[in-house]
Design a protein around this motif. Structure first.
Motif, PDB file in Angstrom:
ATOM      1  N   ILE A 132      -2.312  12.220  41.703  1.00 12.22           N
ATOM      2  CA  ILE A 132      -2.533  12.917  40.626  1.00 12.22           C
ATOM      3  C   ILE A 132      -2.903  14.507  41.146  1.00 12.22           C
ATOM      4  O   ILE A 132      -3.704  14.596  41.875  1.00 12.22           O
ATOM      5  CB  ILE A 132      -3.520  12.711  39.465  1.00 12.22           C
ATOM      6  CG1 ILE A 132      -3.311  11.225  39.134  1.00 12.22           C
ATOM      7  CG2 ILE A 132      -3.615  13.390  38.459  1.00 12.22           C
ATOM      8  CD1 ILE A 132      -4.523  10.430  38.298  1.00 12.22           C
ATOM      9  N   ILE A 133      -2.193  15.707  40.518  1.00 12.65           N
ATOM     10  CA  ILE A 133      -2.174  16.750  40.829  1.00 12.65           C
ATOM     11  C   ILE A 133      -2.739  17.622  39.533  1.00 12.65           C
ATOM     12  O   ILE A 133      -1.960  17.664  38.736  1.00 12.65           O
ATOM     13  CB  ILE A 133      -1.330  17.693  41.547  1.00 12.65           C
ATOM     14  CG1 ILE A 133      -1.240  16.960  43.194  1.00 12.65           C
ATOM     15  CG2 ILE A 133      -1.606  19.087  41.679  1.00 12.65           C
ATOM     16  CD1 ILE A 133      -0.137  17.428  43.883  1.00 12.65           C
ATOM     17  N   VAL A 134      -3.880  18.446  39.652  1.00 13.56           N
ATOM     18  CA  VAL A 134      -4.036  19.175  38.279  1.00 13.56           C
ATOM     19  C   VAL A 134      -3.975  20.805  39.010  1.00 13.56           C
ATOM     20  O   VAL A 134      -4.636  21.231  39.904  1.00 13.56           O
ATOM     21  CB  VAL A 134      -5.502  19.128  37.700  1.00 13.56           C
ATOM     22  CG1 VAL A 134      -5.543  20.041  36.550  1.00 13.56           C
ATOM     23  CG2 VAL A 134      -5.970  17.706  37.137  1.00 13.56           C
ATOM     24  N   SER A 135      -2.992  21.375  38.390  1.00 15.62           N
ATOM     25  CA  SER A 135      -2.744  22.892  38.871  1.00 15.62           C
ATOM     26  C   SER A 135      -3.127  23.886  37.956  1.00 15.62           C
ATOM     27  O   SER A 135      -2.836  23.495  36.586  1.00 15.62           O
ATOM     28  CB  SER A 135      -1.369  22.809  39.286  1.00 15.62           C
ATOM     29  OG  SER A 135      -1.073  23.003  40.744  1.00 15.62           O
ATOM     30  N   GLY A 136      -3.561  24.993  38.194  1.00 13.77           N
ATOM     31  CA  GLY A 136      -3.940  26.053  37.317  1.00 13.77           C
ATOM     32  C   GLY A 136      -3.327  27.255  37.726  1.00 13.77           C
ATOM     33  O   GLY A 136      -2.620  27.509  38.787  1.00 13.77           O
ATOM     34  N   GLY A 137      -2.781  28.122  36.509  1.00 13.67           N
ATOM     35  CA  GLY A 137      -1.942  29.382  36.752  1.00 13.67           C
ATOM     36  C   GLY A 137      -2.681  30.442  36.227  1.00 13.67           C
ATOM     37  O   GLY A 137      -3.832  30.456  36.104  1.00 13.67           O
ATOM     38  N   ARG A 138      -2.002  31.729  36.396  1.00 18.30           N
ATOM     39  CA  ARG A 138      -2.750  32.840  36.163  1.00 18.30           C
ATOM     40  C   ARG A 138      -3.360  33.051  34.775  1.00 18.30           C
ATOM     41  O   ARG A 138      -4.250  33.652  34.763  1.00 18.30           O
ATOM     42  CB  ARG A 138      -1.595  33.926  36.101  1.00 18.30           C
ATOM     43  CG  ARG A 138      -2.210  35.411  36.507  1.00 18.30           C
ATOM     44  CD  ARG A 138      -0.866  36.474  36.370  1.00 18.30           C
ATOM     45  NE  ARG A 138      -1.701  37.420  36.356  1.00 18.30           N
ATOM     46  CZ  ARG A 138      -2.016  38.325  37.253  1.00 18.30           C
ATOM     47  NH1 ARG A 138      -1.930  38.241  38.558  1.00 18.30           N
ATOM     48  NH2 ARG A 138      -2.471  39.617  37.103  1.00 18.30           N
ATOM     49  N   ALA A 139      -2.999  32.270  33.738  1.00 18.32           N
ATOM     50  CA  ALA A 139      -3.697  32.272  32.370  1.00 18.32           C
ATOM     51  C   ALA A 139      -5.222  31.929  32.619  1.00 18.32           C
ATOM     52  O   ALA A 139      -5.773  31.957  31.599  1.00 18.32           O
ATOM     53  CB  ALA A 139      -2.837  31.276  31.593  1.00 18.32           C
ATOM     54  N   LEU A 140      -5.389  31.295  33.596  1.00 21.08           N
ATOM     55  CA  LEU A 140      -6.938  30.762  33.691  1.00 21.08           C
ATOM     56  C   LEU A 140      -7.957  32.272  33.546  1.00 21.08           C
ATOM     57  O   LEU A 140      -8.938  32.156  33.516  1.00 21.08           O
ATOM     58  CB  LEU A 140      -7.088  29.930  34.851  1.00 21.08           C
ATOM     59  CG  LEU A 140      -7.081  28.503  35.012  1.00 21.08           C
ATOM     60  CD1 LEU A 140      -7.988  28.030  33.803  1.00 21.08           C
ATOM     61  CD2 LEU A 140      -5.783  28.135  34.814  1.00 21.08           C
ATOM     62  N   GLY A 141      -6.920  33.288  33.983  1.00 18.60           N
ATOM     63  CA  GLY A 141      -7.870  34.487  33.888  1.00 18.60           C
ATOM     64  C   GLY A 141      -8.722  35.159  34.955  1.00 18.60           C
ATOM     65  O   GLY A 141      -8.971  35.948  35.229  1.00 18.60           O
ATOM     66  N   SER A 142      -9.587  34.151  35.727  1.00 21.49           N
ATOM     67  CA  SER A 142     -10.478  34.370  36.947  1.00 21.49           C
ATOM     68  C   SER A 142     -10.641  33.356  37.591  1.00 21.49           C
ATOM     69  O   SER A 142     -10.404  32.193  37.267  1.00 21.49           O
ATOM     70  CB  SER A 142     -11.791  34.882  36.285  1.00 21.49           C
ATOM     71  OG  SER A 142     -12.723  33.892  35.643  1.00 21.49           O
TER      72      SER A 142
END
Lengths: 309, 249
Positions: free
Chosen positions: A195-205
């Motif tokens: 399983i992979i949880v990936s974050g993008g630019r919308a996370l903000g910081s």
């Protein structure tokens, strides 16, 4: 046909990428595994247990300790007089070494092989996976790197190959290892995680990235990934990067949080079995590949999801 | 020291590649072409080395059709000093490119050859390593930091688990990764100035290199498409889906 496979290892154990390379090599012929390292008996013993490996060659020398291409490539090129193909996993180590071997053998390498169609014909992605080319090699010997996500992993246990110690010329004096900053993590490795949880630019910081993504990943026993935009913005380190310019992954479940789904990101994860997307923009391209999508504010959704799992 | 930077003209990275209906390749007619982004980073790094007083001259070289002149002019406009175009209307594979570059390097005697780690069309990621083998030089691939000190260069490399630093004896090969730098845009005056910078034309035959391809492309196809799935309304429904899929108990 006999095939020499590069074993990716940390001297004590064998890395997962090797197992897919063994499967790919097995489609060509008899598999002999090369363990080049320093104090690498443990890795050689582990390689001998991989199902489908008929023999392990162990080259144990300080010069091979950090898999420097300048030292390892001549060793492999010399061994290749006895083999018809050299196969390496398309990891940063494999990609560093294999073309150097290919040039020493005057062979045109086939990179990131997705399938073995016959002894001389292979498929591989071009244009960041936007097209798949079938190529036929006219070289007498083949040099291939293997995309790990495209082949099943060989069983890590079950084989009982013999280990033969060999030696090469050792240090060419062209390069030396200075140091490494390898991220230590309790989480599974990105390229082999289920399983992979990936974050993008919308996370903000960076703070929000870790505050939201990490707890969700830990709840699921997942690896953490990031889009190139998030890496470029400094929210996550580069070794988290999934995509054409980062890692190619194909887990059972890929959860994309605040990732719009740029072509270059999709190229790195679109072979995941199940894709789940959370994004506030319902027209985001990620939803075109997602099996399950949830449109909304990730800052509300992610904590609630972590809580309810 | 002299720095040699090979550059390649490729389909612009913002253009979505379209596979030709006859399956022979990707359609490159009437689409925007640009310098391979990793090569732009290589040119930028060379210019920075010159600005630091480490590099004395930057020579850019391209192997390809006549239109690759545009790519070389772009590099000259960014700040390279002179250009060599090795004209080949047929595609040259990384092995052939590396052989040609080895000949150029023997003639030019650079202290560093800085290349993009891969071209975004064929995604081979081979040329720099092959050139290293042919010249018998050290290679610092996937570089995120390059520091020249005396007759050696320290290269920090982006590797799977993080970063690794190697020290190479110069002359050496460096291939660029994304985070090495952010390439500059060429200013209008520099674009004008680039038009009068020297651009020499050669052919593979001038170097006595056989660039006959070793690989034949049997066919090129679109990858299998994924079908868009369902949208769920809220977190509870999402958790329900995750349970159905067996992700969570």
């Amino acid at each position: 046909m006999s095939v020499l496979v590069w074993v990716e290892h940390d001297n004590a154990s064998v890395k997962d990428a090797t197992l897919a390379a063994v499967t790919a090599a097995g489609k060509l012929g008899e598999v002999v595994a090369l363990v080049a390292g320093q104090g690498a008996q443990g890795a050689a013993d582990a390689a001998a247990k991989i199902a489908g490996v008929s023999k392990v060659l162990l080259a144990d020398d300080a010069a091979y300790g950090h898999a420097l291409a300048e030292n390892v490539a001549p060793l492999i090129a010399e061994l290749m007089s006895g083999y018809d193909a050299f196969v390496a996993p398309a990891t940063t180590t494999g990609k560093n070494i294999a073309p150097r071997v290919a040039a020493l053998l005057d062979v045109m390498q086939v990179s990131e092989v997705l399938s073995v169609e016959s002894a001389d014909t292979f498929t591989r992605p071009i244009y960041a996976g936007n097209a798949i080319a079938t190529v036929k090699s006219s070289d007498a010997k083949k040099v291939l790197t293997i995309r790990g996500t495209a082949f099943d992993k060989a069983a890590a246990e079950g084989g009982s190959a013999s280990v033969e110690t060999i030696s090469g010329k050792g240090d060419t004096g062209l390069s030396s290892f200075v140091g490494a900053e390898i991220a230590k993590s309790e989480r599974p490795e990105l390229t082999s995680a289920k399983i992979i949880v990936s974050g993008g630019r919308a996370l903000g910081s960076g703070e929000q990235f870790h505050a939201l993504i990490d707890p969700l990943a830990d709840k699921l026993g997942a690896a953490v990934g990031a889009s190139r935009a998030a890496v470029d913005a400094g929210y996550a380190p580069n070794d988290y990067q999934v995509g054409q310019t980062g890692k190619i992954v194909a887990p059972e479940v890929y959860i994309a949080v605040g990732i719009s789904g740029a072509i270059q990101h999709l190229a790195g994860m679109k072979d995941s079995k199940v894709i789940i997307a959370i994004n506030k923009d319902e027209d985001a391209p990620i939803f075109q590949v997602a099996d399950v999508g949830l449109v909304g504010d990730l800052f509300k959704i992610v904590p609630e999801l972590t809580e309810k799992l | 020291m002299k720095v040699l930077v090979p550059v390649k003209r490729v389909l612009d990275y913002n253009v979505k590649p379209r596979v030709k209906a006859d399956g022979t390749g990707v359609d490159l007619a009437n689409v925007k072409m640009s310098m391979n982004p990793f090569d732009e980073i290589a040119v930028e790094e060379a210019i920075r080395l010159k600005e630091k007083g480490v590099a004395t001259e930057i020579v850019v070289v391209s192997i390809g059709e006549q239109k690759a002149q545009e790519t070389l002019r772009t590099a000259l406009a960014m700040g390279a000093d002179r250009a060599i175009l090795i004209v080949s209307e047929d595609k040259v594979e990384p092995l052939g490119v590396a052989k040609l570059l080895a000949k150029v390097a023997e003639a030019e005697q650079p202290g560093l050859v800085i290349l993009g780690k891969q071209a975004i069309d064929d995604d081979n990621n081979q040329t720099g390593q092959m050139l290293g083998a042919l010249l018998g030089w050290g290679q610092g691939t996937f570089a995120s930091k390059v520091e020249v000190a005396g007759d050696s260069v320290d290269v920090t490399r982006e590797v799977d688990g993080g970063l690794e630093t190697v020290k190479l004896k110069t002359p050496a090969i460096v291939t660029t990764d994304l985070r090495l730098n952010e390439p500059r845009y060429a200013s209008l005056p520099n674009i004008m100035k680039a038009k009068s910078k020297p651009l020499e034309q050669k052919t593979p035959a001038d170097y006595g290199v056989d660039v006959t391809p070793r690989l034949t492309t049997v066919k090129v196809e679109e990858p299998a498409k994924r079908q868009a799935g369902v949208k769920v309304a809220d977190v509870d429904e999402l958790v329900g889906k995750l349970k159905t899929l067996g992700v969570v108990a």
